[in-house]
Design an enzyme around this catalytic site. Structure first.
Site, PDB file in Angstrom:
ATOM      1  N   TYR A  90     -16.279   5.669 -10.561  1.00  0.00           N
ATOM      2  CA  TYR A  90     -15.905   4.360 -10.007  1.00  0.00           C
ATOM      3  C   TYR A  90     -16.486   3.237 -10.868  1.00  0.00           C
ATOM      4  O   TYR A  90     -15.785   2.288 -11.242  1.00  0.00           O
ATOM      5  CB  TYR A  90     -16.440   4.286  -8.572  1.00  0.00           C
ATOM      6  N   ILE A  98     -19.728  -4.421   1.427  1.00  0.00           N
ATOM      7  CA  ILE A  98     -19.133  -5.388   2.358  1.00  0.00           C
ATOM      8  C   ILE A  98     -19.207  -4.826   3.786  1.00  0.00           C
ATOM      9  O   ILE A  98     -18.791  -3.689   4.035  1.00  0.00           O
ATOM     10  CB  ILE A  98     -17.658  -5.687   1.981  1.00  0.00           C
ATOM     11  N   ASP A 153       0.876  -1.181   0.000  1.00  0.00           N
ATOM     12  CA  ASP A 153       0.000   0.000   0.000  1.00  0.00           C
ATOM     13  C   ASP A 153       0.904   1.218   0.000  1.00  0.00           C
ATOM     14  O   ASP A 153       2.131   1.080  -0.160  1.00  0.00           O
ATOM     15  CB  ASP A 153      -0.922  -0.032   1.233  1.00  0.00           C
ATOM     16  N   ILE A 154       0.311   2.416   0.193  1.00  0.00           N
ATOM     17  CA  ILE A 154       1.150   3.623   0.151  1.00  0.00           C
ATOM     18  C   ILE A 154       1.211   4.314   1.511  1.00  0.00           C
ATOM     19  O   ILE A 154       1.648   5.449   1.603  1.00  0.00           O
ATOM     20  CB  ILE A 154       0.644   4.620  -0.924  1.00  0.00           C
TER      21      ILE A 154
HETATM   22  C1  AKB Z   1     -18.897   1.400  -2.665  1.00  0.00           C
HETATM   23  O1  AKB Z   1     -19.918   1.653  -2.014  1.00  0.00           O
HETATM   24  O2  AKB Z   1     -18.362   2.226  -3.430  1.00  0.00           O
HETATM   25  C2  AKB Z   1     -18.312   0.013  -2.584  1.00  0.00           C
HETATM   26  C3  AKB Z   1     -18.826  -0.884  -3.665  1.00  0.00           C
HETATM   27  C4  AKB Z   1     -20.218  -1.331  -3.656  1.00  0.00           C
HETATM   28  O3  AKB Z   1     -18.089  -1.243  -4.534  1.00  0.00           O
HETATM   29  N1  AKB Z   1     -18.584  -0.550  -1.308  1.00  0.00           N
END
Ligand code: AKB
Length: 322
Positions: free
Chosen positions: A141, A171, A34-35
């Site tokens: 994302y 998670i 990691d960083i």
């Molecule tokens: C997020 O909420 O961005 C993450 C996912 C669902 O990939 N936990």
């Protein structure tokens, strides 16, 4: 002997995955990277390497120096942080993964690079979403997770790269906090319930999302990582367990802590959640490599409250009499 490199090892999943992999493959075989700086105690638990996934030379050097066989590429900027800083998410998630795939191809490594329910979007069928469906995410994302999936599949077909991926739901865990996700409310709520008896949710009461407890996430990850390549008919799998809304989770917590209260103040993360599925069809993972989660909402909630109360050192006694 199999040497494994885990990037983003200090994140929510990495922290626990490292422990599990070391228990299976040996302390010296699993390289956390990691960083950030780590404590002396953490270093004593096994090798830790500074690795910025944007540094392609550094990536290759780490792989060569430690004779790596498999990479678990977890380094990623999550959905909510990604919407605040899309440039950073693009850089870390897309270029970091490109570097990971390149080094895996060059040195003939197996690579597991996780995806997410965020790879789906508002036009995806939201109930029992299958593996192959419409994928038009509206977050940076999500866009980068589709990129991970497509680039990995391309490298697999074109160069024979042993690429594997899982679409994780939210998670839930008590050891390391999640950082910057939309599903983070489902972890924060436990901390607030135990510490203050109340929580303000940043999602609406009826916002249903797929979720999973960490032990199942770890089991699924390790099972796919170890699966014989010959049994895999595809490279990317939905990984489901259960799903709930903030109001259903609050009701489950109230069974244990009847005085717990919840309020709702949806913010920008609601728009992100609105584009994600309510539930996943993970029948291919079940059929091809035997995926089966062990926890449901009831068992996860009971265990989260117990374990977190111990860690937070708060007095807790469930109101449920068994
Ligand atoms: C997020 O909420 O961005 C993450 C996912 C669902 O990939 N936990």
């Amino acid at each position: 002997m199999t040497n494994i490199l885990v990037t983003g090892s200090r994140g929510q999943i990495g922290t626990e995955l490292i422990e599990l992999l070391r228990s299976i493959y040996g302390r010296e075989q699993v390289f956390a990277s990691d960083i950030t700086q780590v404590s002396v105690e953490e270093r004593e638990r096994g090798p830790y390497v500074y690795l910025d996934v944007l540094d392609s030379q550094g990536f290759a050097k780490t792989v060569v120096d430690y004779d790596i066989d498999w990479i678990v590429h977890n380094a990623s900027i999550l959905s909510a942080t990604g919407e605040r800083n899309p440039e950073l998410a693009l850089k870390v998630n897309a270029r970091g993964t490109e570097n990971a795939f390149d080094v895996a191809k060059r040195y003939n490594l197996r690579i597991l690079s996780p995806s997410s329910i965020a790879a789906f979007g508002p036009s995806t069928p939201s109930v029992d979403t299958p593996d192959v469906t419409i994928m038009r995410p509206n977050t940076m994302y999500g866009v980068t997770k589709v990129w991970v999936e497509l680039l990995g599949e391309y490298y697999h077909q074109r160069f024979g790269l042993d690429f594997r991926s899982l679409r994780y739901p939210g998670i839930i865990s008590y050891k390391a906090l999640p950082g910057g996700g939309t599903t983070d409310y489902a972890v924060e709520i436990f901390y607030e319930a135990l510490k203050n008896g109340k929580y303000t949710s940043f999602l609406r009461p009826d916002s249903r999302l797929p979720m999973m407890y960490m032990p199942d996430c770890l089991k699924g990850t390790v099972d796919l990582l170890r699966a014989e390549e010959s049994i895999l008919e595809q490279r990317v799998f939905n990984l489901g367990a259960f799903n709930f809304t903030p109001s259903e989770l609050a009701s489950e917590i109230q069974r244990h802590l009847p005085d717990f209260t919840i309020e709702y103040q949806p913010d920008y993360r609601q728009d992100i959640a609105d584009g994600w599925p309510n539930s996943l069809d993970d029948s291919q993972a079940r059929r091809q490599w035997g995926w089966e989660p062990s926890y449901d909402l009831t068992s996860m909630t009971a265990e989260m409250l117990e374990k977190l109360a111990e860690i937070l050192n708060v007095t807790y006694k469930s109101a449920i009499v068994v």
